[in-house]
Structures are given as C-alpha cells and as structure tokens.
Design an enzyme around this catalytic site. Structure first.
Site, PDB file in Angstrom:
ATOM      1  N   PHE A 193     -27.972  48.489   7.817  1.00  0.00           N
ATOM      2  CA  PHE A 193     -27.147  48.699   6.621  1.00  0.00           C
ATOM      3  C   PHE A 193     -25.941  49.547   7.017  1.00  0.00           C
ATOM      4  O   PHE A 193     -26.032  50.384   7.934  1.00  0.00           O
ATOM      5  CB  PHE A 193     -27.945  49.409   5.526  1.00  0.00           C
ATOM      6  CG  PHE A 193     -28.899  48.500   4.795  1.00  0.00           C
ATOM      7  CD1 PHE A 193     -28.550  47.927   3.584  1.00  0.00           C
ATOM      8  CD2 PHE A 193     -30.147  48.225   5.328  1.00  0.00           C
ATOM      9  CE1 PHE A 193     -29.419  47.096   2.911  1.00  0.00           C
ATOM     10  CE2 PHE A 193     -31.032  47.388   4.669  1.00  0.00           C
ATOM     11  CZ  PHE A 193     -30.659  46.823   3.449  1.00  0.00           C
ATOM     12  N   THR A 235     -35.486  37.615   5.741  1.00  0.00           N
ATOM     13  CA  THR A 235     -34.114  37.555   6.263  1.00  0.00           C
ATOM     14  C   THR A 235     -34.130  37.673   7.790  1.00  0.00           C
ATOM     15  O   THR A 235     -33.436  36.919   8.483  1.00  0.00           O
ATOM     16  CB  THR A 235     -33.270  38.684   5.651  1.00  0.00           C
ATOM     17  OG1 THR A 235     -33.249  38.529   4.226  1.00  0.00           O
ATOM     18  CG2 THR A 235     -31.850  38.668   6.187  1.00  0.00           C
ATOM     19  N   ALA A 285     -49.815  38.091  -0.074  1.00  0.00           N
ATOM     20  CA  ALA A 285     -50.614  38.821   0.915  1.00  0.00           C
ATOM     21  C   ALA A 285     -51.369  39.997   0.320  1.00  0.00           C
ATOM     22  O   ALA A 285     -52.265  40.528   0.958  1.00  0.00           O
ATOM     23  CB  ALA A 285     -49.724  39.310   2.054  1.00  0.00           C
ATOM     24  N   LYS A 301     -37.827  41.205   5.642  1.00  0.00           N
ATOM     25  CA  LYS A 301     -38.680  40.501   6.612  1.00  0.00           C
ATOM     26  C   LYS A 301     -38.329  39.013   6.706  1.00  0.00           C
ATOM     27  O   LYS A 301     -38.188  38.477   7.807  1.00  0.00           O
ATOM     28  CB  LYS A 301     -40.146  40.680   6.205  1.00  0.00           C
ATOM     29  CG  LYS A 301     -41.149  40.079   7.182  1.00  0.00           C
ATOM     30  CD  LYS A 301     -42.555  40.480   6.844  1.00  0.00           C
ATOM     31  CE  LYS A 301     -43.067  39.872   5.555  1.00  0.00           C
ATOM     32  NZ  LYS A 301     -42.794  40.589   4.329  1.00  0.00           N
ATOM     33  N   PHE A 317     -45.773  40.960   2.954  1.00  0.00           N
ATOM     34  CA  PHE A 317     -45.848  42.405   2.778  1.00  0.00           C
ATOM     35  C   PHE A 317     -45.975  43.129   4.122  1.00  0.00           C
ATOM     36  O   PHE A 317     -45.512  42.632   5.143  1.00  0.00           O
ATOM     37  CB  PHE A 317     -46.969  42.767   1.809  1.00  0.00           C
ATOM     38  CG  PHE A 317     -46.696  42.306   0.396  1.00  0.00           C
ATOM     39  CD1 PHE A 317     -45.493  42.609  -0.234  1.00  0.00           C
ATOM     40  CD2 PHE A 317     -47.628  41.562  -0.312  1.00  0.00           C
ATOM     41  CE1 PHE A 317     -45.228  42.180  -1.528  1.00  0.00           C
ATOM     42  CE2 PHE A 317     -47.364  41.126  -1.606  1.00  0.00           C
ATOM     43  CZ  PHE A 317     -46.161  41.443  -2.217  1.00  0.00           C
ATOM     44  N   LYS A 349     -36.563  40.932  -9.273  1.00  0.00           N
ATOM     45  CA  LYS A 349     -35.536  40.124  -8.614  1.00  0.00           C
ATOM     46  C   LYS A 349     -35.852  39.930  -7.136  1.00  0.00           C
ATOM     47  O   LYS A 349     -35.865  40.868  -6.359  1.00  0.00           O
ATOM     48  CB  LYS A 349     -34.180  40.813  -8.779  1.00  0.00           C
ATOM     49  CG  LYS A 349     -32.986  39.888  -8.610  1.00  0.00           C
ATOM     50  CD  LYS A 349     -31.709  40.620  -9.012  1.00  0.00           C
ATOM     51  CE  LYS A 349     -30.527  39.661  -9.008  1.00  0.00           C
ATOM     52  NZ  LYS A 349     -29.284  40.344  -9.399  1.00  0.00           N
ATOM     53  N   TRP A 356     -28.281  39.793   8.388  1.00  0.00           N
ATOM     54  CA  TRP A 356     -27.857  39.651   6.991  1.00  0.00           C
ATOM     55  C   TRP A 356     -26.346  39.433   6.930  1.00  0.00           C
ATOM     56  O   TRP A 356     -25.852  38.578   6.192  1.00  0.00           O
ATOM     57  CB  TRP A 356     -28.238  40.898   6.188  1.00  0.00           C
ATOM     58  CG  TRP A 356     -28.021  40.723   4.710  1.00  0.00           C
ATOM     59  CD1 TRP A 356     -28.924  40.334   3.776  1.00  0.00           C
ATOM     60  CD2 TRP A 356     -26.783  40.928   4.001  1.00  0.00           C
ATOM     61  NE1 TRP A 356     -28.345  40.270   2.530  1.00  0.00           N
ATOM     62  CE2 TRP A 356     -27.024  40.631   2.644  1.00  0.00           C
ATOM     63  CE3 TRP A 356     -25.505  41.324   4.379  1.00  0.00           C
ATOM     64  CZ2 TRP A 356     -26.040  40.720   1.656  1.00  0.00           C
ATOM     65  CZ3 TRP A 356     -24.509  41.414   3.407  1.00  0.00           C
ATOM     66  CH2 TRP A 356     -24.784  41.116   2.069  1.00  0.00           C
ATOM     67  N   ARG A 369     -43.220  30.787   3.847  1.00  0.00           N
ATOM     68  CA  ARG A 369     -43.953  30.408   2.637  1.00  0.00           C
ATOM     69  C   ARG A 369     -42.988  29.987   1.534  1.00  0.00           C
ATOM     70  O   ARG A 369     -41.816  30.336   1.557  1.00  0.00           O
ATOM     71  CB  ARG A 369     -44.809  31.580   2.147  1.00  0.00           C
ATOM     72  CG  ARG A 369     -45.962  31.948   3.058  1.00  0.00           C
ATOM     73  CD  ARG A 369     -46.590  33.255   2.631  1.00  0.00           C
ATOM     74  NE  ARG A 369     -45.621  34.347   2.721  1.00  0.00           N
ATOM     75  CZ  ARG A 369     -45.667  35.456   2.002  1.00  0.00           C
ATOM     76  NH1 ARG A 369     -46.625  35.635   1.117  1.00  0.00           N
ATOM     77  NH2 ARG A 369     -44.765  36.397   2.156  1.00  0.00           N
TER      78      ARG A 369
END
Length: 556
Positions: free
Chosen positions: A383, A74, A274, A72, A302, A106, A411, A95
């Site tokens: 992807f 990205t 969130a 999200k 989220f 991670k 990405w 944020r």
C-alpha cells in the site's frame, strides 16, 4: 490528483479475449469447451482423464483477515499473471463467490485492482449457475426427506432427529431456525428446521471433494440426512435420490474457465467457506489444471489456520496432491491492526504496533514450515502508506525464521508487480521439502480435534466433554477415521474473534459435532460460528444498481 478507479471500473475497461483464445493458451480445443457466451466456458474433463498430472502446485494463504484487508485472491491472480509473464506456463484455480458476501459485506472473490479474473460481474453474480444447481440438489433432498416422512415413513425416520437443513445462497438470519410443515396433515409434519447458506451445504463440500461425476454420485449417496427412532443413520442412498441429485449437478461439476485481466486462463469452480467448511476450490478443477500447466496457483479461504490447514489435512490427504510451495499474504496495515491500532489510524507509521501484530504472521509461517514441512514466502501486499521502516521490520522478523519477504505490487501493476514473487516461488518449488499432515487419521476423533487446537491454534486444549456420547456414536458408525473440518471464527487463532495476534492461554470450545460422510470429514463447530450469516446494518446491496443498458454499478 488522479481519481483511483474501482475494481469494477478496471474490470469493465479491460479488453477480454474470446474464451476460445484463452483456452488455446491452456492447450484446449473448441471440442473440449461448452460456451457460456463469449467469455465463459465449461471444460469437458472426460477428454483429459487419461492425461498425467505434471504441474507444481502452489498454495496462497494469509494471516487472519482484518477489516484492513489482506488481498489473498488479488495476490493469487497477480502471481499467476506474473508467472505467465515470465514464461512459466501457469493455471490459476479459485473458488466461486457466494451471493451472501457480495450483497452483504462489500467483497467478492474475483481479486482486485489490476489483478482480477473477468468477467468480474458475471463471476460475482450467478456465473454459470453452479450454486443454483447445488442449492437445488440440497433442497431436493430436503423435500424428498419430508415427503418420505409424510407417506408412511417406511424407514422409521425420527422427525426429531432430522439433521438435513435447507439452504439458500444469501445471508438471511431470519431463516436460521424455522418451524415448517404447519397447516394440517396435507401440508406435512410440523418440525423444527432451518436454513444454511449454500456454501455450508454438504452438497457443496461433496461437490468440491469429488474427483468425477461418478464419485460425486457416490458421495451424495453417503450423506446422512436423519436418524431412525432406534438411532440408525438414514442416507441419501436410502432415500434413492443420489441419481436425481447427480443429474442436477452433471453440468455444474465441469470446471468454469475464465481469464485474468492479462488474458491468462483461470478455473473458478466451487465455493465452500473456510470458516464453516473446507474452503478450497474443487478437486476436479485443481486436478484438471495440473494436467495443463507447469505451475498451478490456488488459494484457500481465510487465514492459514483455516483454509490452509484444511487444504493440507483434508484436500491433500484425499487426493495425494502435495504443494511445492506456500505463499503467506499479509499487509502492514493488517499487522498493525493485530497490534491494536484502530482502523482509521492504520495509515500512520507505528513500529511498536507492527511489532506487536507480527506474531500473527510468524505463527502462520511457523505452522507452514514446522507442522507441515513446506517451504514458504511472505508476500507483503503493498500500500502507498507502507513505510520503508515498516517493511524492513517485517523482513527482519521473517528472516529470523529463514523465510524471505517479497513486496507484491500486483494490485497496482498486475503481473508486472509480481515478478519478484514469481521468481521466489519458482525458487521455492525447487527446494526439497518433507510434507506431512498435522495429525494421523487413525487417532480418536477427540484427539484429532485436540491436536489441531494445540499444534495449529496453539491453544491449551479443547472443551469437548459434553459431546463425548455424540463422538462415541460417530466412531461407532464407522466415521471415526475421517479427517476433521473445524468450523471456527476466521478472525482469530482462538474461537473468540476479539483475540487478535497470536493469543495464548485459551481453550477451544466445541459446541457440536457431526459426520459429513459424503464430503469425507467430520465437522466440529466451535465458539459462536454460524452456518447462516446475517447482513450488516448497511448491506452492500444498497449500493449496487444497473443502468438502462445493462451495465452494473456499485459492485465493489
């Protein structure tokens, strides 16, 4: 085969511009900046208080998060870069990351691949010290409160009814519940206490809802910290420390200006989660950005059942902001995970599992369009393992709802990979809409909670009866007309993280409820959600290091 670069490698190889050059693109002069080195600055919002808001606001949200990842942030960064690349003056509002997830599971909050905000390491570690200031203000209140109880307790505070907890910006389950004040009279009064993670502090929530420093001070003063022996609320104003707290936050309230990898301006400011708070960046940053650009891209934490719902029903309600369009981010992998595919099998085509996982996405889309009346687009974060058949299936199912699907390749390609998404967002921003909230403020508290559960989560209702007296007290104190902030697992529409997809035949269990008068909402805590997360078996901190020349490694 070329080795795929990590996010930190990509960020460290980027050519950043001096922050004054980035600021100039946004129409800011050096006189409006407070520099934090070469690549970060705070912006003096007082110099723009009389400027009109002109931007169209675009919210980026997502399906419920999965271990497969959605992207999200990205997508938000890449979309902002794509908008600027195609000549639309755009600001990005995100944020700030919490150290808890950075050192725990991670992941930070700076985007990924070639759609990041930089300096990535600084943003994810300490940044400009905002979180430290928020934690200090929170803990000053705690110290003053216990000090008042020790010295005569003129307000008549009942130590058993202290509701204010200390905080730390770290995942530390050991601090969830503690007993403090041990060691005799000189060391205070022993009582049950505990810590929340800083992003769950009401100071953070009030900070992000405040429109100015003066408004922040007022909000701080309204925060309820305890109750007296005769059950009357005690506030920060009663303790006479809202001024001291505001003094700690006077610099933090100024938005942080950084840049994307493509040197476009971005505000990164405020950081409530969130799942346990309202999950939006600061009102100050969003409002300031809307005076500086034609489009403002922001994200809410989220899935849309949490961050977007709170963005609409709390932030938009408090500020009068109305989004012109919404982007719902999903990945084929995450949808297959919702359809029951194990994480290690998500790269294999599985149309049946995708079909079974799609209801999660479609329910979020319906909520945006039918509950809130806003136009939206689905952004498929691409992807290499996604197949044409899988993409086609997602498109067909979304088209049946009258919603377009755009493949986002930000990405891998940065702004260039978001051109199609930028075009669709601009088109949506010209469409007529009829924005409305999910519930009316004048409804009873229990009915507002029930409405969110039924309309947004599609639950059969809520279990809330044991809290009826608590709700009566909240309404009796004059807080009943506040909006609701649901604290709920991010992994499911339900309060059970194991219920994936779009579950039915369930009820939401509300375990506690409290009024956050300073933030301006009522928190309803559901399921097993906690305000102090714990670390995983193998924390990400074990992989993070720094070289002798100060270069950070292992950060994502």
């Amino acid at each position: 085969m070329t080795e795929q670069k990590s996010d930190i490698q990509i960020a460290q190889e980027a050519t950043m511009q001096h922050i004054s050059e980035v600021a100039a693109k946004a129409g800011l002069s050096m006189d409006q900046l407070e520099l934090y080195g070469r690549y970060k600055a705070k912006v003096d919002i007082n110099t723009m208080k009389d400027m009109p808001s002109r931007a169209k606001l675009v919210l980026v949200t997502a399906i419920n998060p999965t271990p497969a990842g959605e992207g999200k942030t990205t997508t938000s960064v890449g979309l902002a870069d794509a908008m600027n690349l195609t000549g639309r003056k755009t600001m990005l509002c995100l944020r700030e990351p919490s150290l808890g997830p950075v050192f725990g599971v991670k992941g930070g909050a700076a985007g990924g691949g070639y759609a990041q905000v930089v300096p990535m390491e600084d943003i994810n570690l300490h940044f400009t010290g905002d979180f430290h200031a928020i934690g200090a203000a929170n803990n000053l209140i705690a110290a003053i409160l216990d000090n008042h109880i020790k010295w005569d307790n003129k307000l008549g505070i009942d130590p058993r009814r202290v509701v204010w907890r200390r905080c730390i910006d770290m995942n530390d389950r050991q601090l969830r519940n503690v007993v403090d004040g041990l060691g005799g009279v000189v060391n205070g009064m022993p009582r049950d206490d505990g810590f929340d993670i800083t992003v769950a502090s009401e100071v953070m929530a009030a900070f992000c809802m405040a429109s100015s420093l003066e408004d922040l001070k007022t909000r701080l003063g309204k925060m309820v910290v305890a109750y007296t022996f005769d059950r009357k609320p005690v506030t920060v104003h009663d303790l006479r420390v809202e001024g001291a707290c505001a003094a700690l936050l006077k610099d933090a309230i100024k938005p942080n200006l950084v840049q994307t990898l493509e040197n476009n301006p971005a505000f990164v400011h405020g950081g409530p989660f969130a799942n346990i708070a309202h999950g939006c960046n600061s009102v100050v940053a969003t409002a300031t950005a809307m005076k500086m650009a034609d489009y403002v891209i922001t994200e809410a934490g989220f899935g849309a059942d949490l961050g977007a719902e709170k963005f609409f029903d709390i932030k938009c309600r408090a500020t009068g902001m109305v989004p012109s369009a919404v982007v719902v981010v999903a990945t084929v992998r995450a949808l297959k995970y919702n359809g029951g595919v194990p994480k290690d099998e998500l790269t294999t085509q599985n149309l049946q599992a995708l079909e079974e996982g799609l209801p999660n996405l479609l329910q979020h889309v319906r909520n945006i369009r039918e509950v809130y009346g806003l136009p939206c687009v689905v952004a498929i974060n691409a992807f290499p393992t996604d197949t044409a058949a899988e993409i086609s299936l997602v498109q067909d199912r979304c088209h049946s709802l009258g919603v377009n699907v755009v493949l986002s390749e930000v990405w891998a390609k940065g702004g260039e990979g978001g051109r199609a998404l930028a075009d669709e967002v601009e088109r949506l921003c010209t469409e007529p809409s009829s924005f409305h909230f999910a519930y009316d403020l004048d409804l009873p508290v229990e009915e507002k909670i029930e409405t969110i559960a039924r309309r947004i989560y599609h639950a059969d209702g809520v279990h809330i009866d044991p809290l009826s007296k608590q709700i009566e007290e909240i309404e009796g104190l004059g807080f009943g007309n506040l909006p609701i902030c649901m604290a709920k697992t991010q992994y499911s529409f339900s309060d059970d993280p194991a219920k994936l997809g779009a579950p039915r035949n369930f009820r939401i269990t509300v375990r506690s409820i409290k009024a956050c008068a300073g933030a301006g909402f009522i928190v309803a805590q559901t399921g097993n959600i906690m305000t102090m997360p714990g670390l995983p078996r193998i924390p990400a901190a074990e992989s993070i290091d720094v070289t002798p020349d100060g270069r950070i490694t292992g950060l994502f």
